[in-house]
Motif scaffolding. Structure first.
Motif, mmCIF file in Angstrom:
data_model
loop_
_atom_site.group_PDB
_atom_site.id
_atom_site.type_symbol
_atom_site.label_atom_id
_atom_site.label_comp_id
_atom_site.label_asym_id
_atom_site.label_seq_id
_atom_site.Cartn_x
_atom_site.Cartn_y
_atom_site.Cartn_z
ATOM 1 N N GLY A 31 -48.398 30.013 4.072
ATOM 2 C CA GLY A 31 -49.745 29.784 3.866
ATOM 3 C C GLY A 31 -50.842 30.031 4.944
ATOM 4 N N LEU A 32 -50.527 29.397 6.162
ATOM 5 C CA LEU A 32 -51.656 29.408 7.258
ATOM 6 C C LEU A 32 -51.736 30.842 7.551
ATOM 7 N N LEU A 33 -50.343 31.628 7.719
ATOM 8 C CA LEU A 33 -50.553 33.174 8.157
ATOM 9 C C LEU A 33 -51.366 33.947 6.949
ATOM 10 N N ALA A 34 -51.216 33.452 5.808
ATOM 11 C CA ALA A 34 -52.082 34.284 4.702
ATOM 12 C C ALA A 34 -53.461 34.000 4.856
ATOM 13 N N LEU A 35 -53.884 32.827 5.303
ATOM 14 C CA LEU A 35 -55.452 32.466 5.557
ATOM 15 C C LEU A 35 -55.955 33.325 6.896
ATOM 16 N N ILE A 36 -54.932 33.507 7.732
ATOM 17 C CA ILE A 36 -55.201 34.331 8.803
ATOM 18 C C ILE A 36 -55.544 35.612 8.522
ATOM 19 N N ALA A 37 -54.539 36.115 7.760
ATOM 20 C CA ALA A 37 -54.677 37.506 7.229
ATOM 21 C C ALA A 37 -55.881 37.733 6.437
ATOM 22 N N VAL A 38 -56.292 36.890 5.549
ATOM 23 C CA VAL A 38 -57.556 36.886 4.777
ATOM 24 C C VAL A 38 -58.969 37.252 5.622
ATOM 25 N N ASP A 39 -58.590 36.346 6.793
ATOM 26 C CA ASP A 39 -59.778 36.399 7.942
ATOM 27 C C ASP A 39 -59.972 37.604 8.504
ATOM 28 N N LEU A 40 -58.650 38.179 8.814
ATOM 29 C CA LEU A 40 -58.474 39.636 9.629
ATOM 30 C C LEU A 40 -59.107 40.727 8.606
ATOM 31 N N VAL A 41 -58.868 40.732 7.199
ATOM 32 C CA VAL A 41 -59.219 41.635 6.435
ATOM 33 C C VAL A 41 -60.580 41.580 6.160
ATOM 34 N N ILE A 42 -61.190 40.227 5.767
ATOM 35 C CA ILE A 42 -62.492 40.171 5.307
ATOM 36 C C ILE A 42 -63.719 40.212 6.326
ATOM 37 N N VAL A 43 -63.173 39.328 7.332
ATOM 38 C CA VAL A 43 -64.353 39.113 8.555
ATOM 39 C C VAL A 43 -64.078 40.201 9.601
ATOM 40 N N ASP A 44 -62.909 40.300 10.260
ATOM 41 C CA ASP A 44 -62.816 41.359 11.438
ATOM 42 C C ASP A 44 -62.290 42.694 10.815
ATOM 43 N N ARG A 45 -62.548 43.119 9.710
ATOM 44 C CA ARG A 45 -62.082 44.689 9.243
ATOM 45 C C ARG A 45 -63.243 45.428 9.636
ATOM 46 N N LYS A 46 -64.431 44.879 9.833
ATOM 47 C CA LYS A 46 -65.591 45.835 10.525
ATOM 48 C C LYS A 46 -66.237 44.905 11.298
ATOM 49 N N PRO A 47 -66.214 45.095 12.717
ATOM 50 C CA PRO A 47 -66.851 44.357 13.691
ATOM 51 C C PRO A 47 -68.317 44.198 13.585
ATOM 52 N N HIS A 48 -68.768 42.996 13.302
ATOM 53 C CA HIS A 48 -70.126 42.726 13.244
ATOM 54 C C HIS A 48 -70.623 41.415 13.890
ATOM 55 N N GLU A 49 -71.847 41.069 14.030
ATOM 56 C CA GLU A 49 -72.396 39.715 14.456
ATOM 57 C C GLU A 49 -72.332 38.972 13.361
#
Length: 356
Positions: free
Chosen positions: A14-32
């Motif tokens: 579950g924790l890894l899934a949360l991290i994956a969601v963060d990577l896909v949504i937030v860090d997919r496109k670098p932005h401020e």
């Protein structure tokens, strides 16, 4: 608590899934990361922690539930004090704002892996040796004294031994190359400042574990609760960094409040060890409700007093050199071109008006 293997696996998944969601949504496109975006994610992670704690309370009982929430609040409050160090590191390495989230994410993931090893060792020692409580208590009391005595003007970042060793082993490029950690130049592999700052953040957070791990063991000795409280506190730390921003510098009394909390937990560990040796009566063994109450009251008083101090004396919160919104090289060049173009246009307009 009797935690079956499947629950450990499900929790980590579950924790890894949360991290994956963060990577896909937030860090997919670098932005401020904006304040509003950070605020939504902070609420999301706190909600996840509350739901997890409620599940423990419901299925394992109120004592483990109180232990989880007490540990989570303690770890989260200790993390807030660490944010200022992160700000100094980011400013020292001039990390572009659009890449700061990735730096924090990878650095904290590394810290979580290393903390997990610390937790495993600590749990094994506590299960075998009661005297470990004295050791952990001494660490917390010493940390509390150091926090009170430390100078408030220490705003320069000094690279630790691990970061210096990385620079010695690998050649480092002068500039950032987007979010890349490795690049090839002239047929040779180089590391970028992005890799160095990730090492700096991860190793700094590992050092913070010296006080946070004994502190959480002073609240609960259940390895499952220790791990999950640390995990949820660390996962919410990244977004809290962007949400608070310069506000963390206004918490001028936070170190003193945390020193009181660490000193209190250190004393609790000493009393617990003495109780295990049957030296003190049962009523001197501080229960979890008292611990939770003390921590919440101290943090509330510290926050209110800090904000009142900041409002009354704004200069006390000023910290020079924290360039939290550093621009990437391409952003700076675009701004310079824009400024240069507008400057030329103004000169031409003035020249035209003089001719007329």
């Amino acid at each position: 608590m009797n935690v079956p293997l499947w629950l450990w696996i499900a929790t980590v998944a579950g924790l890894l899934a949360l991290i994956a969601v963060d990577l896909v949504i937030v860090d997919r496109k670098p932005h401020e990361v904006t304040t509003a975006e950070a605020g939504r994610w902070v609420i999301f992670y706190i909600s996840c922690a509350v739901l997890f704690g409620a599940g423990i309370w419901l299925f394992a009982g109120h004592d483990p539930g109180v232990e989880f929430f007490t540990g989570y609040i303690t770890e989260y409050s200790l993390s807030v004090d660490n944010l200022f160090i992160f700000m100094i590191i980011m400013a020292s390495f001039k990390v572009p704002a659009i890449h700061q989230h990735r730096v924090l994410l990878i650095g904290i993931l590394l810290a979580l892996v290393m903390r997990s090893a610390f937790i495993a060792v600590g749990a094994a020692l506590i299960a075998q040796f009661v005297w470990v409580f004295f050791l952990f208590g001494a660490v917390l009391v010493w940390t509390a004294i150091s926090m009170v005595r430390k100078k408030d003007d220490e705003e320069e970042y000094h690279e630790n031994a691990l970061t210096r060793q990385v620079r010695k082993i690998f050649p480092v490029t002068d500039d950032y190359h987007g979010h890349k950690s490795f690049v090839k130049k002239d047929g040779k592999r180089w590391i970028t400042p992005m890799f160095v700052v990730i090492v700096a953040i991860g190793s700094a957070d590992l050092l913070f574990a010296v006080d946070s791990i004994p502190a959480i063991f002073g609240i609960t000795q259940e390895a499952f609760l220790v791990f999950t409280a640390n995990a949820f506190a660390l996962m919410g730390l990244r977004q809290l960094y962007f949400l608070l921003g310069g506000l963390v510098t206004k918490l001028v009394y936070l170190s003193y409040g945390l020193a009181v909390i660490l000193g209190f937990i250190g004393a609790k560990l000493f009393l617990h060890a003495l109780h295990e040796y049957h030296v003190v009566p049962d009523w001197l063994d501080i229960n979890n409700w008292v611990s939770l109450g003390v921590i919440v009251v101290v943090l509330t008083v510290t926050t209110v007093a800090s904000l009142a101090k900041a409002k009354r004396d704004p200069e006390s919160t000023q910290h020079a050199g924290l360039e939290l919104n550093a621009k990437a090289p391409e952003e700076r060049e675009a701004e310079q071109d824009s400024e240069g173009g507008s400057g030329k246009a103004e000169e031409e307009e003035r020249a035209g008006s003089r001719d007329r």
